[in-house]
Design a protein around this motif. Sequence first.
Motif, PDB file in Angstrom:
ATOM      1  N   LYS A   3      58.481 -54.870 -34.673  1.00  0.00           N
ATOM      2  CA  LYS A   3      59.287 -53.880 -33.967  1.00  0.00           C
ATOM      3  C   LYS A   3      58.735 -53.547 -32.587  1.00  0.00           C
ATOM      4  O   LYS A   3      59.416 -52.899 -31.790  1.00  0.00           O
ATOM      5  N   GLY A   4      57.554 -54.024 -32.289  1.00  0.00           N
ATOM      6  CA  GLY A   4      56.943 -53.728 -31.005  1.00  0.00           C
ATOM      7  C   GLY A   4      57.360 -54.641 -29.876  1.00  0.00           C
ATOM      8  O   GLY A   4      56.816 -54.548 -28.764  1.00  0.00           O
ATOM      9  N   PHE A   5      58.337 -55.529 -30.130  1.00  0.00           N
ATOM     10  CA  PHE A   5      58.753 -56.494 -29.113  1.00  0.00           C
ATOM     11  C   PHE A   5      60.270 -56.557 -29.015  1.00  0.00           C
ATOM     12  O   PHE A   5      60.977 -56.468 -30.017  1.00  0.00           O
ATOM     13  N   ASP A   6      60.748 -56.741 -27.794  1.00  0.00           N
ATOM     14  CA  ASP A   6      62.180 -56.960 -27.582  1.00  0.00           C
ATOM     15  C   ASP A   6      62.542 -58.389 -27.951  1.00  0.00           C
ATOM     16  O   ASP A   6      61.726 -59.307 -27.824  1.00  0.00           O
ATOM     17  N   GLY A   7      63.789 -58.574 -28.362  1.00  0.00           N
ATOM     18  CA  GLY A   7      64.290 -59.916 -28.598  1.00  0.00           C
ATOM     19  C   GLY A   7      64.411 -60.680 -27.292  1.00  0.00           C
ATOM     20  O   GLY A   7      64.458 -60.094 -26.205  1.00  0.00           O
ATOM     21  N   ALA A   8      64.491 -61.997 -27.407  1.00  0.00           N
ATOM     22  CA  ALA A   8      64.457 -62.843 -26.209  1.00  0.00           C
ATOM     23  C   ALA A   8      65.840 -63.239 -25.709  1.00  0.00           C
ATOM     24  O   ALA A   8      65.947 -63.901 -24.675  1.00  0.00           O
ATOM     25  N   GLY A   9      66.898 -62.842 -26.405  1.00  0.00           N
ATOM     26  CA  GLY A   9      68.233 -63.362 -26.115  1.00  0.00           C
ATOM     27  C   GLY A   9      68.701 -63.188 -24.690  1.00  0.00           C
ATOM     28  O   GLY A   9      69.289 -64.092 -24.101  1.00  0.00           O
ATOM     29  N   ASN A  10      68.468 -62.009 -24.101  1.00  0.00           N
ATOM     30  CA  ASN A  10      68.939 -61.745 -22.743  1.00  0.00           C
ATOM     31  C   ASN A  10      67.878 -61.992 -21.678  1.00  0.00           C
ATOM     32  O   ASN A  10      68.155 -61.874 -20.486  1.00  0.00           O
ATOM     33  N   ALA A  11      66.672 -62.305 -22.097  1.00  0.00           N
ATOM     34  CA  ALA A  11      65.576 -62.476 -21.135  1.00  0.00           C
ATOM     35  C   ALA A  11      65.641 -63.838 -20.459  1.00  0.00           C
ATOM     36  O   ALA A  11      65.820 -63.951 -19.247  1.00  0.00           O
ATOM     37  N   GLY A  12      65.514 -64.876 -21.272  1.00  0.00           N
ATOM     38  CA  GLY A  12      65.633 -66.232 -20.754  1.00  0.00           C
ATOM     39  C   GLY A  12      64.685 -66.520 -19.604  1.00  0.00           C
ATOM     40  O   GLY A  12      63.618 -65.921 -19.459  1.00  0.00           O
ATOM     41  N   TRP A  13      65.095 -67.457 -18.755  1.00  0.00           N
ATOM     42  CA  TRP A  13      64.251 -67.920 -17.668  1.00  0.00           C
ATOM     43  C   TRP A  13      63.993 -66.841 -16.620  1.00  0.00           C
ATOM     44  O   TRP A  13      62.986 -66.881 -15.903  1.00  0.00           O
ATOM     45  N   ASN A  14      64.877 -65.850 -16.505  1.00  0.00           N
ATOM     46  CA  ASN A  14      64.626 -64.780 -15.542  1.00  0.00           C
ATOM     47  C   ASN A  14      63.293 -64.093 -15.820  1.00  0.00           C
ATOM     48  O   ASN A  14      62.543 -63.764 -14.899  1.00  0.00           O
ATOM     49  N   LYS A  15      63.004 -63.873 -17.098  1.00  0.00           N
ATOM     50  CA  LYS A  15      61.764 -63.191 -17.465  1.00  0.00           C
ATOM     51  C   LYS A  15      60.578 -64.155 -17.543  1.00  0.00           C
ATOM     52  O   LYS A  15      59.429 -63.716 -17.487  1.00  0.00           O
ATOM     53  N   VAL A  16      60.837 -65.456 -17.667  1.00  0.00           N
ATOM     54  CA  VAL A  16      59.739 -66.413 -17.607  1.00  0.00           C
ATOM     55  C   VAL A  16      59.017 -66.278 -16.266  1.00  0.00           C
ATOM     56  O   VAL A  16      57.788 -66.360 -16.180  1.00  0.00           O
ATOM     57  N   LEU A  17      59.778 -66.048 -15.210  1.00  0.00           N
ATOM     58  CA  LEU A  17      59.188 -65.950 -13.876  1.00  0.00           C
ATOM     59  C   LEU A  17      58.183 -64.812 -13.763  1.00  0.00           C
ATOM     60  O   LEU A  17      57.239 -64.888 -12.966  1.00  0.00           O
ATOM     61  N   THR A  18      58.369 -63.766 -14.548  1.00  0.00           N
ATOM     62  CA  THR A  18      57.477 -62.611 -14.450  1.00  0.00           C
ATOM     63  C   THR A  18      56.494 -62.509 -15.612  1.00  0.00           C
ATOM     64  O   THR A  18      55.370 -62.028 -15.428  1.00  0.00           O
ATOM     65  N   HIS A  19      56.897 -62.968 -16.798  1.00  0.00           N
ATOM     66  CA  HIS A  19      56.090 -62.745 -17.992  1.00  0.00           C
ATOM     67  C   HIS A  19      55.479 -64.020 -18.588  1.00  0.00           C
ATOM     68  O   HIS A  19      54.688 -63.939 -19.524  1.00  0.00           O
ATOM     69  N   LYS A  20      55.856 -65.179 -18.050  1.00  0.00           N
ATOM     70  CA  LYS A  20      55.258 -66.439 -18.504  1.00  0.00           C
ATOM     71  C   LYS A  20      55.003 -67.331 -17.293  1.00  0.00           C
ATOM     72  O   LYS A  20      55.410 -68.488 -17.250  1.00  0.00           O
ATOM     73  N   LYS A  21      54.326 -66.787 -16.323  1.00  0.00           N
ATOM     74  CA  LYS A  21      54.097 -67.511 -15.082  1.00  0.00           C
ATOM     75  C   LYS A  21      53.338 -68.809 -15.293  1.00  0.00           C
ATOM     76  O   LYS A  21      53.507 -69.773 -14.533  1.00  0.00           O
ATOM     77  N   HIS A  22      52.504 -68.840 -16.311  1.00  0.00           N
ATOM     78  CA  HIS A  22      51.720 -70.054 -16.562  1.00  0.00           C
ATOM     79  C   HIS A  22      52.612 -71.259 -16.823  1.00  0.00           C
ATOM     80  O   HIS A  22      52.218 -72.395 -16.552  1.00  0.00           O
ATOM     81  N   LEU A  23      53.825 -71.015 -17.334  1.00  0.00           N
ATOM     82  CA  LEU A  23      54.717 -72.136 -17.624  1.00  0.00           C
ATOM     83  C   LEU A  23      55.136 -72.862 -16.352  1.00  0.00           C
ATOM     84  O   LEU A  23      55.213 -74.096 -16.319  1.00  0.00           O
ATOM     85  N   LEU A  24      55.432 -72.119 -15.301  1.00  0.00           N
ATOM     86  CA  LEU A  24      55.845 -72.768 -14.052  1.00  0.00           C
ATOM     87  C   LEU A  24      54.709 -73.600 -13.467  1.00  0.00           C
ATOM     88  O   LEU A  24      54.950 -74.707 -12.957  1.00  0.00           O
ATOM     89  N   ALA A  25      53.482 -73.085 -13.554  1.00  0.00           N
ATOM     90  CA  ALA A  25      52.339 -73.857 -13.068  1.00  0.00           C
ATOM     91  C   ALA A  25      52.177 -75.141 -13.873  1.00  0.00           C
ATOM     92  O   ALA A  25      51.916 -76.218 -13.310  1.00  0.00           O
ATOM     93  N   TRP A  26      52.339 -75.042 -15.176  1.00  0.00           N
ATOM     94  CA  TRP A  26      52.208 -76.214 -16.046  1.00  0.00           C
ATOM     95  C   TRP A  26      53.322 -77.225 -15.784  1.00  0.00           C
ATOM     96  O   TRP A  26      53.071 -78.428 -15.662  1.00  0.00           O
ATOM     97  N   ILE A  27      54.560 -76.737 -15.699  1.00  0.00           N
ATOM     98  CA  ILE A  27      55.695 -77.633 -15.441  1.00  0.00           C
ATOM     99  C   ILE A  27      55.478 -78.398 -14.141  1.00  0.00           C
ATOM    100  O   ILE A  27      55.784 -79.596 -14.048  1.00  0.00           O
ATOM    101  N   LYS A  28      54.925 -77.722 -13.149  1.00  0.00           N
ATOM    102  CA  LYS A  28      54.678 -78.377 -11.868  1.00  0.00           C
ATOM    103  C   LYS A  28      53.693 -79.529 -12.023  1.00  0.00           C
ATOM    104  O   LYS A  28      53.878 -80.610 -11.439  1.00  0.00           O
ATOM    105  N   THR A  29      52.646 -79.331 -12.829  1.00  0.00           N
ATOM    106  CA  THR A  29      51.686 -80.424 -13.039  1.00  0.00           C
ATOM    107  C   THR A  29      52.316 -81.554 -13.842  1.00  0.00           C
ATOM    108  O   THR A  29      52.065 -82.732 -13.580  1.00  0.00           O
ATOM    109  N   VAL A  30      53.143 -81.193 -14.826  1.00  0.00           N
ATOM    110  CA  VAL A  30      53.785 -82.219 -15.652  1.00  0.00           C
ATOM    111  C   VAL A  30      54.710 -83.089 -14.816  1.00  0.00           C
ATOM    112  O   VAL A  30      54.689 -84.330 -14.906  1.00  0.00           O
TER     113      VAL A  30
END
Length: 724
Positions: free
Chosen positions: A322-349
Amino acid sequence: MNVRFLNESKAAKQLLSLCLPLALVACGNSKDAAAPTPEPVAETPAVAVMSDVHFENVYGDLKNAKFSGIPTGDGKFATIRTMYAQLTSTRLFNENYFAFRGALDDAYARGIRLVALSGDYSDDAQPVNIDGIAAILKEYQAKGMRFFIAPGNHDPNEPYDDDEAGKNDFLTAEGKEQKVYAVNYSGCKSQDATVACTNQLMELGYEKLIAQLGEFGYMPNKADVYWETPFSSYANSTYTYDAALSSADVKNRQFEICAEGEGGSYKAEGEKNLGKAFTKCTNIIDSSYLVEPVKGVWLLSIDANVHIPNSAFDPVNAKAFKGFDGAGNAGWNKVLTHKKHLLAWIKTVTARAKSQGKRLIAFSHYPTMDFYANQTDTMKAVFKSGAFQVARVPDQATTTALAATGMQLHMGGHMHFNGTNDYKDASGNYFVNVQSPSLAVFGAAYKIVKYKDQDTVDIETVSLNNVGRYNELFKYYQTEYDYLQNSSLAADVSKRWSKDILATKSYGEFTRFYFGELSRLRFMDEYWPCEMKEAATSLDAKQMLILSQLQTQVTFAQLKDIPGVLPLTATCMSKGNSGTNSGTPVSASQLTADWTLATTKATQLATAAGYKLDDFAKISAYEFYGDFHRTVYAGELALRDMGTDRVKQYKVLMNAFPANPAAISMLDGKPSDQNAVNVLFQNQFKQVFSILKGLGSGKPSDRFTVNFKTQTLTNTNTSSASFN
């Protein structure tokens, strides 16, 4: 198959050197700086992409003595949801079980052995459904197929187990609804006699899903040429299966997430920009991985779920769902702020894929750019606030940031849509997003992705119109139908549905009918403003064509005085003049003469297109709004379903409206009943038909070729329908 050591480009190496060697930091892999010369790649095998299966185990074991499902007579139990539940949901729950098998059989028969599942592969990650889909995947795996999962917002719903979850609408042998919930549900704790309690309905979090489904991509396979996570760092830059297995352990696949953004090495900068400290920080699993299942092919499974700690988050009990929001409306918009490591990794890949000549297919659950054929702004203006889930459309800045990583091809799902869009940035990056439709809706299909060469990809959409056993459960729905028809309870009467769906002759016809009922029972109320709903549910296409030509001064307030001309009322409007109306009042009877003149003009338009005006009457209101919603979801696949004549008739309507319709007079937030009868329809439905045209005439989405060198999408289906 030889396991090759993968070198990293200098650019990627420099990026990685900035990372801290901490588990919370996405450092990627440390590889040799020198990039090898790409080797010639043999013919690249095709990859099937199946999204939003929403698998529900229709013959599952609920492990509950009180309710096991409907006895089938052969020792099994049908553990299915009601037809009413299906007809009011944006996904089927039951028949997609057979559609999934049909899709796998079709792919196997085509020689396809690699299948990517881009999220929402289960109904809600319940053990009964995970057991069921795992058994099917193992069955086809034994035939030589391999599966690669990306998580969706339904699997998991929350990052940690939800032991209070359940459903209200399992179907009983008597045609009634049965509640089935996990044991910590309040009704189970209070021993509510109406609830069947079993942990087969709890919703699993990341750790258990990875453990149970690890062999389907989440964990490395000895047969893989290569496998990594965003956090992998192999000793001496040497890849081994044992090292990959160690890096795949969930304790090595975590990052710090906070309410305000990603923590770890990103926290200091984030707090500086915010001007205050981040709060509610905790470590959480990222299940992303890169795999090379056959030499030369890289599949990038991206976990774009973002579960943000919410106001209920308790650091003492940080794994409480219950301490977390669902991911349905977040998507890639929130990846930019809350999962920044993914963009760095994708760039290396992407840099490594390019330098090493790998053919990269990235897939995640969420779209990376506008999925409404660039109609989103118009849809926001026309329909109710939040209609058609426009909140899930990625921001332009999100698309721009993803293009900057160098990622060229992304396969998405989530919205159950069929569609394609592309984007070019100022730096010359070209990025294509392909939406793979759900197997559980109208337009059910999967995509086949095949590289022709390093710069060219062919994409084919395989529709699932004919599915074996699709009607296997219909006899149980008949019992539900009979119960609802015979019940006088208001709750049951409100759930009555059309029996005609049980007469459908194919899965394609079944899903088409389902979408008509979904539109009638849900979409029209949720998405369409009151006066637009009245018009869309009352007018056939003949009346619409006449209304598009109507010029009159008779107002909605006067319609009650001249019944029978057209089936519209002033029910949805404010009474009175807003002060902006002008013109001399006319008698209500004038509408008859004005309607006759408009009919003459509409007849001329129909004749010019090769039709009689009465031909348009064959498109009933039910067919129209069903067609609209089917096109929203299926794009050009919906036009194929309409047929040539209907497509041409809609094109007549699209071009029939005045160039500049009169403005709508508003009063107290509603249209005034002093608006002339033609004004609302011509103003609003000109936009509706413009949206329909855009949705049905977007970028190629059935069969097409992507050329990254020329930055083009080319339609390879010479018989495709279009509103253009």
